[in-house]
Write a protein that holds these residues in place. Structure first.
Motif, short mmCIF file in Angstrom:
data_model
loop_
_atom_site.label_atom_id
_atom_site.label_comp_id
_atom_site.label_asym_id
_atom_site.label_seq_id
_atom_site.Cartn_x
_atom_site.Cartn_y
_atom_site.Cartn_z
N THR A 260 52.77 38.06 40.33
CA THR A 260 52.72 36.80 40.46
C THR A 260 51.65 35.83 40.14
O THR A 260 51.55 34.86 40.00
CB THR A 260 53.44 36.22 41.77
OG1 THR A 260 52.66 36.51 42.71
CG2 THR A 260 54.78 36.94 41.78
N GLY A 261 50.25 36.87 40.30
CA GLY A 261 49.10 36.20 40.55
C GLY A 261 48.86 35.94 41.80
O GLY A 261 47.48 35.53 42.01
N ASP A 262 49.45 36.21 42.73
CA ASP A 262 49.13 35.88 44.30
C ASP A 262 48.31 37.09 44.78
O ASP A 262 48.89 38.24 44.90
CB ASP A 262 50.43 35.47 45.04
CG ASP A 262 50.24 34.91 46.58
OD1 ASP A 262 48.89 34.87 46.95
OD2 ASP A 262 51.05 34.71 47.22
N THR A 263 47.19 36.93 45.27
CA THR A 263 46.42 38.33 45.38
C THR A 263 45.64 38.23 46.92
O THR A 263 45.41 37.07 47.29
CB THR A 263 45.46 38.76 44.16
OG1 THR A 263 44.35 37.61 44.34
CG2 THR A 263 46.13 38.81 43.00
N LYS A 264 45.30 39.23 47.27
CA LYS A 264 44.29 39.29 48.49
C LYS A 264 43.57 40.59 48.46
O LYS A 264 44.04 41.65 48.41
CB LYS A 264 45.30 39.25 49.90
CG LYS A 264 44.24 39.15 51.03
CD LYS A 264 43.27 38.12 51.17
CE LYS A 264 42.51 38.03 52.56
NZ LYS A 264 41.74 36.85 52.80
N SER A 265 42.26 40.45 48.77
CA SER A 265 41.21 41.56 48.54
C SER A 265 40.59 41.71 49.83
O SER A 265 40.20 40.74 50.57
CB SER A 265 40.26 41.18 47.58
OG SER A 265 40.82 41.34 46.16
N TYR A 266 40.23 43.08 50.45
CA TYR A 266 39.67 43.41 51.51
C TYR A 266 38.49 44.42 51.17
O TYR A 266 38.59 45.14 50.24
CB TYR A 266 40.65 44.27 52.42
CG TYR A 266 41.71 43.34 52.71
CD1 TYR A 266 41.66 42.14 53.77
CD2 TYR A 266 43.12 43.51 52.01
CE1 TYR A 266 42.84 41.51 54.32
CE2 TYR A 266 43.98 42.57 52.66
CZ TYR A 266 43.90 41.61 53.40
OH TYR A 266 45.10 41.06 53.87
N VAL A 267 37.38 44.18 51.86
CA VAL A 267 36.25 44.99 51.68
C VAL A 267 36.29 46.63 52.44
O VAL A 267 36.80 46.48 53.30
CB VAL A 267 34.79 44.27 52.18
CG1 VAL A 267 33.69 45.44 52.12
CG2 VAL A 267 34.41 42.97 51.51
N LEU A 268 36.17 47.52 51.37
CA LEU A 268 36.10 48.95 52.23
C LEU A 268 34.45 49.37 52.22
O LEU A 268 33.91 49.55 51.17
CB LEU A 268 37.04 49.66 51.24
CG LEU A 268 38.37 49.42 51.17
CD1 LEU A 268 38.96 50.41 50.07
CD2 LEU A 268 39.18 49.41 52.33
N GLY A 269 34.33 49.16 53.32
CA GLY A 269 32.57 49.68 53.50
C GLY A 269 32.52 51.06 53.61
O GLY A 269 33.47 52.08 53.98
N THR A 270 30.98 51.32 53.25
CA THR A 270 30.70 52.82 53.56
C THR A 270 31.12 53.34 54.87
O THR A 270 30.53 52.57 55.93
CB THR A 270 29.25 52.98 53.14
OG1 THR A 270 29.05 52.29 51.87
CG2 THR A 270 28.79 54.27 53.29
N LYS A 271 31.20 54.69 55.18
CA LYS A 271 31.57 55.09 56.41
C LYS A 271 30.84 56.52 56.63
O LYS A 271 29.76 56.31 56.92
CB LYS A 271 33.17 55.50 56.59
CG LYS A 271 33.43 55.66 58.01
CD LYS A 271 33.33 55.00 59.19
CE LYS A 271 33.74 55.48 60.34
NZ LYS A 271 33.31 54.41 61.45
#
Length: 413
Positions: free
Chosen positions: A297-308
């Motif tokens: 649909t174009g509705d999106t959400k992004s999250y950061v995946l940091g170094t572990k």
């Protein structure tokens, strides 16, 4: 004097008799001709007259983009039908044979009716008929519902080159269309669209248009079951994409197993499209896209995946909403080793607190740094929507390998 007067009277009477005689003679001579002419006039058939009912179809360009036009079907009062072709851009001196063929233009079919030859100078032709070439009677109403299309050819010696073409009757294209994006896969600069156009009879014309396909290529295409992230069996086969034009056109009426598959079915279908490199290399995909209820649909959400636990590896987790409310979760990491395979999960709670796995994601491919997963439910089969995921209290772990789950290469709430 009396004699002279008598002679004058007699001469006058003779002239009157002569005049009457000549008039009678002329009447006898010309009466048969008048009767014959009258009979001939009565037997002359009246020319057909239009009833006022007519239909115009579009004839699109084929070999020459400058040539296009229309076909007008006119109902006549004697049950005949007149078909007038009018093209723009035809060269003077050219003579272009034209026919009505069976089936849709995408399918192709035998000649059903020979039309008038289009004069290149005027761009026009006209024919009036009451039957097909095989003698089958036709009317305006017959052609209005005809399963056919029109081809206008370059010449009688080159019927293979088409200058104009258009679907008619029940195959006429409506203004209702649906377009889906086909993104790049193995070849970064090849992408395009798949456009479905509804016909009057409810079927569809599927037009695939790709950019940057090799000129000598032929690229098979299919609709598959499920989402592209899940994968699935072939449900519908398209005509291969011509590498030189980047295009294919296929009539859509039923699935490969014979199940009816119309325009409205496409819009709600649980499927995706794959375009392959070649018939000998189906494993290599040049373009791909979700369709129907799986459309993004174009509705999106992004999250950061940091170094572990492993330096240099990090990235993002992107959630895309589908038309049916489900989610496409795309993990993209930088710094993953070639050949690696990194299991990933959504866990309950925050990363600081820790929690059990609630959703298993597809493993990240170390070579590409990517994974894609369709998410419609938790691991316990409870349904979960895109909106519910955005409100969920959880975190993502990406692990080093299936045998080293304790080593986390990337993590994010």
């Amino acid at each position: 004097l009396m004699l002279i007067q008598f002679l004058k009277i007699k001469l006058s009477k003779d002239r009157q008799r002569t005049k009457v005689f000549m008039n009678k003679l002329l009447l006898l001579l010309f009466l048969p001709l008048l009767v014959l002419t009258s009979c001939e006039d009565d037997d002359t058939p009246a020319l057909p007259m239009p009833t006022g009912t007519e239909k115009v179809y579009t004839l699109g360009s084929v070999a020459n983009p400058d040539i296009s036009g229309t076909a007008k079907f006119i109902e006549n009062d004697d049950n005949s039908v007149t078909i007038e072709l009018a093209l723009n851009g035809t060269p003077a001196g050219g003579m272009h044979p034209a026919h009505i063929h069976l089936n849709t233009a995408a399918e192709g079919g035998a000649i059903a009716l020979t039309l008038g030859t289009v004069d290149g100078g005027s761009g026009k032709s006209s024919v009036t008929t009451t039957k097909l070439d095989d003698g089958t009677p036709i009317t305006y109403q017959t052609l209005e519902n005809f399963d056919g299309y029109i081809n206008v050819h370059l010449s009688s010696s080159d019927l293979g080159t088409l200058v104009a073409q258009g679907d008619i009757g029940q195959n006429e294209l409506t203004a209702e269309t649906k377009q889906y994006a086909l993104g790049s896969v193995a070849v970064p600069n090849i992408s395009g669209t798949a456009t479905f156009t509804k016909r009057v009879n409810g079927e569809a014309l599927a037009t695939i248009q790709l950019q940057n396909t090799p000129a000598d290529g032929s690229h098979p295409g299919h609709i598959h079951l499920n989402t592209a992230a899940e994968g699935g069996a072939i449900a519908f086969t398209f005509k291969p994409v011509n590498g030189a034009t980047g295009m294919s056109k296929t009539n859509v009426a039923k699935l490969d197993d014979g199940t009816p598959f119309l325009y409205d079915n496409v819009k709600g279908f649980d499927g995706y499209i794959n375009i392959h490199l070649s018939a000998d290399n189906l494993a290599t995909l040049v373009a791909q896209g979700d369709i129907g209820q799986n459309e993004l649909t174009g509705d999106t959400k992004s999250y950061v995946l940091g170094t572990k636990d492993v330096a240099g590896i990090s990235g993002t987790a992107k959630f895309d909403k589908r038309l049916n409310g489900e989610s496409l979760v795309t993990l993209t990491l930088a710094g993953t080793p070639n050949g690696g395979s990194h299991p990933a999960h959504i866990h309950m709670n925050s990363a600081a607190v820790g929690g059990p796995i609630v959703i298993s994601l597809s493993s990240v491919n170390g070579t590409t740094g990517m994974s894609k997963t369709n998410v419609a439910k938790f691991n316990d089969d409870a349904a979960v929507t895109f909106d519910q995921l955005l409100a969920y209290s959880g975190y993502i772990n990406v692990h080093l390998s299936a045998s080293q789950l304790a080593t986390i290469v990337a993590q994010g709430n």
